[in-house]
Write a protein that holds these residues in place. Structure first.
Motif: not given
Length: 787
Positions: A216-218, A525-536, A558-563, A582-587
């Protein structure tokens, strides 16, 4: 307050269930036909099989466990059952009461070429309310040329539109401009935190044990969350409940073996699969004596058992255990340096039918990822450990109201335990113990969604998810000021809830049928993420550390819309689609320059926060049937980041920005015994930060760098080829085998893995660029067998 919100959310959820349950039952009596659809030879349940009712020109699909349910008014009906790779089954019924109808489909003799694809199943991609979704069975994956002979599902999905490879030979991937840690990877619903073997060159998925996968990509179902960009849902085989079988393969890098069979025929079965690489076996034969005592290998094992207790109850237990081991022997003092890392997962599930219309699944999950780094040097010996564990429980329901509505709802909860790292000295080492404070968190919530066929042309899938995430002691939280300078720290006692975040995640998609072979779709779709990876690193590495949202780190969302426009040709032989997103990602999270990511108790002080955006166009053409099958995909996209404290506040390209990404995957059956295949990929080069000048300070020459990610490596392209040769068919032969020959990078393209800058030895006043590449031409051969 979060509990209050949760209760407010639950009330309308259960109210909606009651409303839908009543529906029009009082006006028109309905009876329900339900059951399972399975493979007649192995007993494997078939997820996504279609059941079309000819008289009402409508139908349903089986769920993840092969279950279906249809509520119809009394009468005579014709059910047409279809699944790609299987012969069509037509069943006539006289529905005068509720009835169970389990259906077994016969695999087609000549695979896809001989399958009769009806008007109902051939256009399912057009009619479905899902978009930005790709489902693939393991037979398709096995036909693709393999890197070093190892067929890999993660490398296969990198050939799809909207999915970008993390790097040469890597299993890491980015979806629609997101980072690699924004992908939720599930194996039988258990999270996999590091899906790679051998530093990313192979994945943890053994193809022999995998039944199918769905990306699932979106348009991610409301049942799933926790990551911003994608969901990769990998399901293991249940095991053959009809007869015993053995499948395996011997390659240049690794060998594998799978055993499956019935525990109780047609009632219970098992599957055990194991795989191991063996480079370490040949190291003692190396000409270089310094390599003979080194260690390099990986292994993994899959285990699954399932049993039908009765017609209303089925239980599953599955697990995965994998590990990578590297070891280097110092030829001068005899000391050893080593690293090992790996995942283990466990899933326990109970399917229960409360009625022919209400399906329940209760799941207990455990996911564990850890790594160890050690040296037994007398002076600087150490042992470094890090770990992350998840324990989850979820209860999911499917309520099959009528052919027009399928309601899904459920609750879930997860306990997270983070062990960032501990270092202890070994032997007579002068290294003192260093321990990064542990942290814990709990995550729980509810969801509801409905798949509705509104009219003959318009259908929708809409739902919402509510999640609460709370940090839990014992823990030490470091407090920083506005310029990220340390102020003090706060210590929280054991089991103390000290910080919470909560949020709604609405999901919706619409499908409008233009005709039987084309449709227009849209999703949000709106998605939330509470854990993340410390990687460079864009490809990830085994020493990366997962860390949670906290008082200093807000959850990403993030908020994503697709057509999209979907069109099939030639009776379903060709599928095409065009999608824009189009996807906009916050924080969003990045790191300050020269940040210390490993064993840093003040890691949160090195974080910087901003936002990102990604947008693009995806084109997809797939040929499903005939001797020639495969697909062509193209993605045109842009991914940017905006951080006030990075790059002087100017926008910069994300590490996953690759404007052009083109893939061609073709497979041709020359005869029933011989298949040839090829893939060709072309992508824009990865972004990079290069020196643009220099200055002299004393006797030193120091570089002056460009803006962040202002340059790009050379474009990447590669051709892979493969040939599969099966044995000559003989009547009643039980042993089957095949040879697979493949060539990775057939025309020996030296794709840049990195570019560094050095002073010219002959002229110190000149700086030269040095390209590093990983692979030239790599031939391989694999012998596969089954009996």
């Amino acid at each position: 307050m979060n509990l209050y919100r949760l209760l407010l959310f639950l009330m309308p959820l259960f109210f909606s269930v009651l409303v839908f349950a009543d529906g029009d039952e009082g006006e028109i009596a309905r009876f329900t036909i339900s059951g399972t659809i399975s493979d007649s030879e192995s007993g494997e349940r078939l997820a996504g099989a279609t059941i079309f009712v000819e008289e009402i020109k409508n139908g349903v699909m089986t769920n993840e466990y092969g279950f279906y349910s249809l509520s119809l008014v009394p009468g005579k009906y014709t059910l047409i059952v279809n699944y790609i790779g299987y012969n069509k089954e037509t069943i006539k019924i006289d529905l005068t009461k509720d009835r169970r109808q389990n259906i077994k489909l016969q695999p087609s003799v000549n695979n896809l070429e001989a399958v009769e694809i009806t008007a109902q199943s051939k256009n399912e991609n057009v009619r479905s309310s899902e978009m930005s979704v790709v489902k693939m069975d393991i037979k398709t994956v096995n036909k693709i040329p393999a890197f070093m002979g190892e067929v890999d599902i993660l490398k296969t999905i990198q050939l799809l539109p909207g999915v970008i490879s993390g790097g040469e030979g890597s299993t890491g991937f980015s979806v629609r401009g997101g980072s690699t840690d924004q992908n939720l990877i599930l194996m039988d619903e258990a999270s996999v935190f590091n899906a790679s073997h051998l530093m990313g060159f192979f994945s943890v998925f053994n193809n022999d044990a995998v039944k199918d996968l769905k990306l699932y990509k979106g348009d991610i179902p409301a049942a799933y969350g926790g990551r911003l960009s994608s969901l990769l849902d990998v399901r293991q085989k249940d095991g053959n409940n009809q007869k015993f079988g053995v499948t395996g393969g011997v390659g240049l890098i690794s060998s594998r073996l799978m055993v499956e069979g019935p525990i109780v025929k047609e009632k219970a079965s098992f599957i055990v699969a194991a795989r191991r690489s063996y480079a370490d076996i040949f190291l003692p034969l190396a000409k270089n004596k310094d390599l003979r005592n080194n260690t390099l290998y990986f292994y993994d094992m899959n285990l699954k058992v399932n049993a039908d207790l009765n017609e209303n109850n089925r239980v599953f237990a599955s697990g995965y255990l994998g590990r990578d081991v590297f070891g280097v022997k110092n030829p001068f003092n005899g000391s050893s340096f080593g690293i090992d890392y790996g995942n283990n997962t466990f899933t326990l599930r109970w399917n229960h039918l409360f009625s022919q219309k209400l399906f329940s699944n209760v799941t207990l999950l455990r996911s564990d990822y850890s790594y160890n780094l050690n040296s037994d040097d007398d002076v600087q010996g150490f042992n470094w450990k890090s770990r992350m564990k998840n324990y989850s429980v979820r209860n999911d329901y499917g309520y099959y109201i009528n052919p027009l509505n399928t309601l899904k709802f459920g609750i879930f909860g997860t306990f997270h335990h983070f062990y960032p790292g501990t270092i202890n000295g070994m032997n007579e080492s002068a290294i003192n113990e260093i321990k990064i404070p542990e942290s814990q968190a709990i995550e729980f919530g509810v969801y509801v969604e409905n798949e509705q066929k509104i009219t003959g042309q318009l259908s929708a899938n809409y739902g919402i998810r509510y999640t609460v995430f709370s940090n839990l002691g014992a823990s030490t939280v470091y407090n920083f000021d506005e310029i990220f300078e340390l102020i003090d720290s706060t210590v929280y006692g054991k089991n103390k809830l000290y910080n919470s975040y909560a949020g709604f995640e609405p999901r919706a998609s619409l499908t409008f049928l233009l005709n039987e072979t084309s449709s227009i779709k849209a999703s949000y779709s709106r998605t939330l993420q509470f854990v993340q990876l410390a990687s460079n690193s864009t490809v990830g590495n085994p020493l990366s550390i997962w860390f949670p949202a906290s008082p200093n780190v807000k959850p990403q969302y993030a908020d994503q819309v697709a057509v999209g426009y979907f069109k099939n040709f030639k009776e379903g032989m060709f599928e095409t689609s065009v999608e824009v997103f189009y996807k906009k990602m916050y924080n969003q999270i990045d790191f300050k320059d020269h940040a210390q990511l490993i064993m840093n108790p003040l890691l949160e002080g090195d974080l910087r926060f901003g936002w990102g955006q990604a947008y693009g166009l995806e084109l997809f053409l797939r040929k499903n049937t005939g001797k020639l099958t495969g697909w062509i995909s193209y993605t045109l996209s842009k991914s940017k980041r905006f951080f006030g404290d990075i790059n002087d506040g100017k926008a910069y390209l994300s590490p996953f920005d690759k404007p052009h990404d083109f893939s061609t995957v073709l497979s041709y059956d020359i005869s029933p015994r011989v298949n040839i295949s090829g893939t060709w990929v072309y992508t824009s080069g990865s972004v990079a930060t290069f020196p643009t000048g220099r200055f002299v300070y004393g006797n030193m020459v120091a570089p002056v760098y460009s803006d962040r990610n202002d340059y790009r490596l050379p474009d990447y392209h590669r051709l892979d080829l493969g040939v599969t040769i099966k044995e000559k068919p003989k009547p009643k032969r039980k042993w089957h085998h095949s040879w697979v020959f493949s060539i990775y990078n057939a025309y020996n393209r030296h794709n840049a893995y990195s570019i560094s800058f050095e002073q010219d030895k002959d002229n110190p006043n000149e700086t030269i660029a040095v390209k590093t590449y990983l692979f030239g031409v790599i031939p391989s051969v694999t012998f596969n067998f089954n009996f």
